[in-house]
Design an enzyme around this catalytic site. Structure first.
Site, PDB file in Angstrom:
ATOM      1  N   ASP A  38      37.140   1.893  29.574  1.00  0.00           N
ATOM      2  CA  ASP A  38      36.365   2.500  28.251  1.00  0.00           C
ATOM      3  C   ASP A  38      37.265   3.585  27.858  1.00  0.00           C
ATOM      4  OD1 ASP A  38      33.882   1.278  28.003  1.00  0.00           O
ATOM      5  OD2 ASP A  38      33.173   2.760  29.624  1.00  0.00           O
ATOM      6  N   SER A  47      35.619   8.800  30.976  1.00  0.00           N
ATOM      7  CA  SER A  47      36.519   8.115  30.071  1.00  0.00           C
ATOM      8  C   SER A  47      36.848   8.852  28.739  1.00  0.00           C
ATOM      9  CB  SER A  47      36.002   6.942  29.719  1.00  0.00           C
ATOM     10  OG  SER A  47      35.723   5.884  30.820  1.00  0.00           O
ATOM     11  N   ALA A  48      35.885   9.655  28.131  1.00  0.00           N
ATOM     12  CA  ALA A  48      36.082  10.551  26.887  1.00  0.00           C
ATOM     13  C   ALA A  48      36.890  11.636  27.251  1.00  0.00           C
ATOM     14  CB  ALA A  48      34.595  10.816  26.468  1.00  0.00           C
ATOM     15  N   LYS A  89      29.814   7.668  24.332  1.00  0.00           N
ATOM     16  CA  LYS A  89      29.802   6.433  23.831  1.00  0.00           C
ATOM     17  C   LYS A  89      28.419   5.699  24.386  1.00  0.00           C
ATOM     18  CE  LYS A  89      29.959   3.400  27.185  1.00  0.00           C
ATOM     19  NZ  LYS A  89      29.720   2.367  27.879  1.00  0.00           N
ATOM     20  N   ALA A  97      30.252   6.954  29.383  1.00  0.00           N
ATOM     21  CA  ALA A  97      31.807   7.151  29.322  1.00  0.00           C
ATOM     22  C   ALA A  97      32.114   8.493  29.473  1.00  0.00           C
ATOM     23  CB  ALA A  97      32.120   6.339  28.089  1.00  0.00           C
ATOM     24  N   GLY A  98      31.463   9.397  29.747  1.00  0.00           N
ATOM     25  CA  GLY A  98      31.875  10.764  30.006  1.00  0.00           C
ATOM     26  C   GLY A  98      33.002  11.033  30.755  1.00  0.00           C
TER      27      GLY A  98
HETATM   28  O1  C5P Z   1      37.351   0.396  34.394  1.00  0.00           O
HETATM   29  P1  C5P Z   1      36.572   1.458  35.215  1.00  0.00           P
HETATM   30  O2  C5P Z   1      37.391   2.302  36.043  1.00  0.00           O
HETATM   31  O3  C5P Z   1      35.823   2.250  34.290  1.00  0.00           O
HETATM   32  O4  C5P Z   1      35.353   0.441  35.811  1.00  0.00           O
HETATM   33  C1  C5P Z   1      35.081   0.839  37.077  1.00  0.00           C
HETATM   34  C2  C5P Z   1      34.423  -0.361  37.987  1.00  0.00           C
HETATM   35  O5  C5P Z   1      33.372  -0.744  37.176  1.00  0.00           O
HETATM   36  C3  C5P Z   1      35.327  -1.338  38.228  1.00  0.00           C
HETATM   37  O6  C5P Z   1      36.105  -0.955  39.411  1.00  0.00           O
HETATM   38  C4  C5P Z   1      34.723  -2.575  38.281  1.00  0.00           C
HETATM   39  O7  C5P Z   1      34.128  -2.528  39.445  1.00  0.00           O
HETATM   40  C5  C5P Z   1      33.650  -2.596  37.319  1.00  0.00           C
HETATM   41  N1  C5P Z   1      33.851  -3.313  35.909  1.00  0.00           N
HETATM   42  C6  C5P Z   1      33.854  -4.419  36.135  1.00  0.00           C
HETATM   43  N2  C5P Z   1      34.200  -5.375  34.853  1.00  0.00           N
HETATM   44  C7  C5P Z   1      34.545  -4.417  33.554  1.00  0.00           C
HETATM   45  C8  C5P Z   1      34.717  -3.100  33.757  1.00  0.00           C
HETATM   46  C9  C5P Z   1      34.372  -2.466  34.872  1.00  0.00           C
HETATM   47  O8  C5P Z   1      33.609  -5.177  36.921  1.00  0.00           O
HETATM   48  N3  C5P Z   1      34.979  -5.184  32.586  1.00  0.00           N
END
Ligand code: C5P
Length: 320
Positions: free
Chosen positions: A164, A131-132, A16, A128-129
């Site tokens: 993601d 996440s994908a 993405k 988003a590798g």
């Molecule tokens: O959700 P994900 O694990 O992909 O997010 C990785 C990190 O990115 C989170 O731990 C956070 O530090 C940051 N993040 C954030 N706000 C978001 C998405 C991600 O601060 N909306």
């Protein structure tokens, strides 16, 4: 003799990019409130999944004791231990299904699901590798194991795996709010051709958000112009309205990137931004031919350059 059977499936899943990313504030848990427009593009990972063991294809109870194994090839930097989102996705599905454990009480050979990831999506690059791959794993295992979970149930699991991941279950083009996990599909017309400039030095998403807290600005920008441009299929308007609030933080962590972004614009891109938390730069070309031309011109600027189109759909299952 025991019936030892296998069944196999393959899932291809696109990466993405963010056509727009606005940070609206920080929540108490440290996550950032976002408004973002996400789109899948045609750089894909492929996962092959094989279910093997005594009677697994004929009798669901033979799948109660399940081992999951992961093998990775392709571009480097992917963990193959429990921090890998593929294994976390598999475990979360097993949790809901009440499946797990290595052995049944009789010590009979148990079922094993082997996953083989061929990685093309750059790692820790803002595409988003991981996440994908997690989304693809949920969809494919749900099918392979005949679990019959609804899309809504898979979405709940996806949300716990990362912001993601819910988008990656569906793909296409979507407006994301909240942490980015709450998405609705948006109307688009036509195909966009992108030049994707990849730098092999990774960037950690949490680090970029943290740096944003120091150097970022809450611009208050809204994605209306981007949404109108994708709905109209107007590439000029889209190129001019691409926006990412995180870019200042990414450039602060990797100063050389600004020059790389400028190289895309100089080579004729209609617009160029950091994708997500970066460091990948995505540049919109006027058409497919121009994309190839721009890619050739910036070949020496990046570690890897790809031409991709979007939107690219979502995870696709096929027989192996
Ligand atoms: O959700 P994900 O694990 O992909 O997010 C990785 C990190 O990115 C989170 O731990 C956070 O530090 C940051 N993040 C954030 N706000 C978001 C998405 C991600 O601060 N909306």
């Amino acid at each position: 003799m025991r019936d030892v059977s296998t069944s196999q499936i393959r899932v291809r899943v696109p990466s993405k990019i963010n056509l727009f990313l606005g940070v609206q504030g920080v929540r108490d848990d440290g996550y950032h409130e976002l408004v973002t427009v996400l789109q899948t593009v045609s750089i894909h990972d492929t996962i092959t999944l094989e279910l093997a063991g005594a009677g697994v294809s004929v009798h669901p109870s033979a799948r109660r004791f399940m081992r999951v194994e992961l093998e990775v090839d392709g571009v480097g930097g992917v963990p193959d231990d429990d921090s890998n989102l593929i294994l976390r996705a598999a475990r979360s599905l097993m949790g809901v299904l009440g499946v797990g454990g290595d052995q049944d009480a009789s010590g009979a050979p148990n079922a094993v699901t082997r996953l083989h990831l061929t990685k093309r999506i750059p790692v820790a690059a803002g595409m988003a590798g991981g996440s994908a791959d997690a989304a693809a794993t949920l969809v494919a295992l749900n099918h392979l194991w005949g679990s019959g979970l609804t899309r809504e149930a898979l979405r709940d699991l996806a949300e716990d795996l990362g912001a993601d991941v819910p988008f990656c279950l569906t793909g296409g083009t979507a407006l994301g709010t909240g942490t980015g996990a709450r998405t609705v599909q948006v109307l688009t017309r036509g195909i966009g051709y992108w030049v994707v400039g990849i730098s092999s030095e990774p960037l950690s998403t949490p680090d970029v958000f943290k740096r944003f807290d120091d150097v970022g600005v809450l611009t208050g920008y809204e994605p209306d112009v981007v949404l109108a441009a994708v709905r109209a299929g107007d590439v000029d308007a889209l190129g001019a309205s691409l926006w990412n609030d995180l870019e200042v933080a990414t450039f602060d962590l990797m100063p050389g990137l600004r020059r790389k972004r400028d190289a895309m614009l100089k080579a004729g891109a209609l617009g160029a931004i950091v994708s997500g938390s970066g460091p990948t730069i995505v540049a919109l070309a006027p058409d497919a031919r121009a994309a190839v031309r721009i890619a050739e011109q910036v070949e020496g600027v990046f570690d890897r350059v790809e031409v991709a189109f979007g939107p690219a759909g979502g995870p696709e299952l096929s027989a192996t």
